[in-house]
Design a protein around this motif. Structure first.
Motif, mmCIF file in Angstrom:
data_model
loop_
_atom_site.group_PDB
_atom_site.id
_atom_site.type_symbol
_atom_site.label_atom_id
_atom_site.label_comp_id
_atom_site.label_asym_id
_atom_site.label_seq_id
_atom_site.Cartn_x
_atom_site.Cartn_y
_atom_site.Cartn_z
ATOM 1 N N ALA A 1 0.178 11.805 0.470
ATOM 2 C CA ALA A 1 1.264 12.768 0.692
ATOM 3 C C ALA A 1 0.733 14.191 0.623
ATOM 4 C CB ALA A 1 2.371 12.559 -0.348
ATOM 5 N N TYR A 2 -0.063 14.488 -0.408
ATOM 6 C CA TYR A 2 -0.607 15.832 -0.566
ATOM 7 C C TYR A 2 -1.525 16.205 0.597
ATOM 8 C CZ TYR A 2 0.947 16.046 -5.507
ATOM 9 O OH TYR A 2 1.674 16.077 -6.666
ATOM 10 N N ALA A 3 -2.361 15.262 1.020
ATOM 11 C CA ALA A 3 -3.295 15.553 2.121
ATOM 12 C C ALA A 3 -2.538 15.871 3.407
ATOM 13 C CB ALA A 3 -4.247 14.376 2.330
ATOM 14 N N LEU A 4 -1.541 15.067 3.719
ATOM 15 C CA LEU A 4 -0.764 15.304 4.932
ATOM 16 C C LEU A 4 0.042 16.591 4.820
ATOM 17 C CD1 LEU A 4 0.375 11.638 5.537
ATOM 18 C CD2 LEU A 4 -1.108 12.984 7.047
ATOM 19 N N ASP A 5 0.613 16.822 3.650
ATOM 20 C CA ASP A 5 1.400 18.027 3.411
ATOM 21 C C ASP A 5 0.545 19.278 3.591
ATOM 22 O OD1 ASP A 5 3.742 19.339 2.797
ATOM 23 O OD2 ASP A 5 3.887 18.562 0.762
ATOM 24 N N THR A 6 -0.637 19.253 3.001
ATOM 25 C CA THR A 6 -1.562 20.389 3.098
ATOM 26 C C THR A 6 -1.982 20.647 4.543
ATOM 27 O OG1 THR A 6 -2.350 19.983 0.865
ATOM 28 C CG2 THR A 6 -3.788 21.278 2.279
ATOM 29 N N GLU B 1 5.048 13.319 8.317
ATOM 30 C CA GLU B 1 4.267 12.130 7.971
ATOM 31 C C GLU B 1 4.145 11.996 6.458
ATOM 32 O OE1 GLU B 1 0.638 11.530 10.531
ATOM 33 O OE2 GLU B 1 1.327 13.495 11.260
ATOM 34 N N ALA B 2 3.980 13.116 5.785
ATOM 35 C CA ALA B 2 3.808 13.107 4.328
ATOM 36 C C ALA B 2 5.027 12.547 3.615
ATOM 37 C CB ALA B 2 3.524 14.520 3.819
ATOM 38 N N ILE B 3 6.207 12.801 4.158
ATOM 39 C CA ILE B 3 7.426 12.437 3.442
ATOM 40 C C ILE B 3 7.524 10.937 3.200
ATOM 41 C CG2 ILE B 3 9.071 12.187 5.368
ATOM 42 C CD1 ILE B 3 9.670 14.160 2.133
ATOM 43 N N ALA B 4 7.001 10.119 4.088
ATOM 44 C CA ALA B 4 7.037 8.663 3.876
ATOM 45 C C ALA B 4 6.234 8.282 2.637
ATOM 46 C CB ALA B 4 6.497 7.939 5.102
ATOM 47 N N PHE B 5 5.118 8.958 2.407
ATOM 48 C CA PHE B 5 4.291 8.675 1.228
ATOM 49 C C PHE B 5 4.962 9.185 -0.048
ATOM 50 C CE2 PHE B 5 1.410 8.350 4.765
ATOM 51 C CZ PHE B 5 0.654 7.227 4.442
ATOM 52 N N TYR B 6 5.557 10.384 0.032
ATOM 53 C CA TYR B 6 6.323 10.894 -1.113
ATOM 54 C C TYR B 6 7.481 9.950 -1.439
ATOM 55 C CZ TYR B 6 4.415 15.726 -1.222
ATOM 56 O OH TYR B 6 3.633 16.851 -1.359
ATOM 57 N N ASP B 7 8.226 9.544 -0.418
ATOM 58 C CA ASP B 7 9.378 8.663 -0.629
ATOM 59 C C ASP B 7 8.960 7.361 -1.306
ATOM 60 O OD1 ASP B 7 11.245 10.418 0.556
ATOM 61 O OD2 ASP B 7 11.212 9.378 2.495
ATOM 62 N N ARG B 8 7.872 6.784 -0.839
ATOM 63 C CA ARG B 8 7.422 5.501 -1.411
ATOM 64 C C ARG B 8 6.967 5.689 -2.848
ATOM 65 N NH1 ARG B 8 8.638 0.658 -2.091
ATOM 66 N NH2 ARG B 8 6.885 -0.706 -2.538
ATOM 67 N N ALA B 9 6.208 6.755 -3.111
ATOM 68 C CA ALA B 9 5.758 7.020 -4.488
ATOM 69 C C ALA B 9 6.966 7.224 -5.395
ATOM 70 C CB ALA B 9 4.846 8.243 -4.518
ATOM 71 N N TRP B 10 7.973 7.936 -4.921
ATOM 72 C CA TRP B 10 9.179 8.184 -5.715
ATOM 73 C C TRP B 10 9.941 6.881 -5.956
ATOM 74 C CZ3 TRP B 10 10.691 11.317 -9.132
ATOM 75 C CH2 TRP B 10 12.039 11.482 -9.449
ATOM 76 N N ALA B 11 10.051 6.043 -4.934
ATOM 77 C CA ALA B 11 10.743 4.762 -5.073
ATOM 78 C C ALA B 11 10.076 3.878 -6.120
ATOM 79 C CB ALA B 11 10.802 4.044 -3.725
ATOM 80 N N MET C 1 0.988 0.647 4.204
ATOM 81 C CA MET C 1 1.177 1.496 3.038
ATOM 82 C C MET C 1 1.172 0.595 1.804
ATOM 83 S SD MET C 1 4.215 4.289 2.327
ATOM 84 C CE MET C 1 4.047 4.931 3.964
ATOM 85 N N ASN C 2 0.390 0.984 0.814
ATOM 86 C CA ASN C 2 0.309 0.150 -0.383
ATOM 87 C C ASN C 2 1.233 0.679 -1.474
ATOM 88 O OD1 ASN C 2 -1.021 2.090 -2.112
ATOM 89 N ND2 ASN C 2 -2.901 1.693 -0.993
ATOM 90 N N ASP C 3 1.199 0.035 -2.630
ATOM 91 C CA ASP C 3 2.056 0.414 -3.752
ATOM 92 C C ASP C 3 1.295 1.108 -4.875
ATOM 93 O OD1 ASP C 3 4.260 -0.538 -2.447
ATOM 94 O OD2 ASP C 3 4.383 -2.412 -3.559
ATOM 95 N N ASP C 4 0.131 1.634 -4.594
ATOM 96 C CA ASP C 4 -0.641 2.389 -5.577
ATOM 97 C C ASP C 4 -0.106 3.822 -5.582
ATOM 98 O OD1 ASP C 4 -2.574 4.194 -6.679
ATOM 99 O OD2 ASP C 4 -4.144 2.703 -6.374
ATOM 100 N N ILE C 5 0.627 4.178 -6.633
ATOM 101 C CA ILE C 5 1.275 5.487 -6.682
ATOM 102 C C ILE C 5 0.263 6.615 -6.515
ATOM 103 C CG2 ILE C 5 2.596 7.083 -8.128
ATOM 104 C CD1 ILE C 5 4.059 4.622 -9.258
ATOM 105 N N GLY C 6 -0.863 6.511 -7.191
ATOM 106 C CA GLY C 6 -1.873 7.561 -7.086
ATOM 107 C C GLY C 6 -2.357 7.753 -5.662
ATOM 108 N N GLU C 7 -2.580 6.671 -4.963
ATOM 109 C CA GLU C 7 -3.033 6.761 -3.568
ATOM 110 C C GLU C 7 -1.922 7.301 -2.664
ATOM 111 O OE1 GLU C 7 -5.320 6.916 -0.333
ATOM 112 O OE2 GLU C 7 -6.010 6.620 -2.382
#
Length: 83
Positions: free
Chosen positions: A12-17, A23-33, A1-7
């Motif tokens: 997160a959106y793709a997994l959520d949809t 699985e999506a929540i890990a991407f949301y959490d990282r973007a929020w952090a 997982m990288n630190d590019d917020i946009g990615e």
């Protein structure tokens, strides 16, 4: 997982949809952090808050959704989270 917020948000959106909230929540959490996205922030907060609710993290969900309401109190999409 990288630190590019946009990615992170796109993932997160793709997994959520796709209905893969756990699985999506890990991407949301990282973007929020990392501070969350500057663009379309309220949409991010609504998606993140909704997904937190769906995975059972209810207190965090309310905090995020209340933050969305605070940022855009006139938006009908954020109104229900302020009750």
């Amino acid at each position: 997982m990288n630190d590019d917020i946009g990615e992170l948000v796109r993932q997160a959106y793709a997994l959520d949809t796709a209905g893969r909230e756990r699985e999506a929540i890990a991407f949301y959490d990282r973007a929020w952090a990392l501070g969350g996205p500057a663009d379309d922030r309220v949409a991010f907060l609504i998606g993140y808050g909704s997904t937190l609710r769906n995975v059972g993290r209810l207190d965090e969900s309310l905090d995020i959704l209340r933050g969305a309401h605070a940022e855009r109190p006139g938006d009908p999409a954020t109104r229900c989270s302020n009750r």
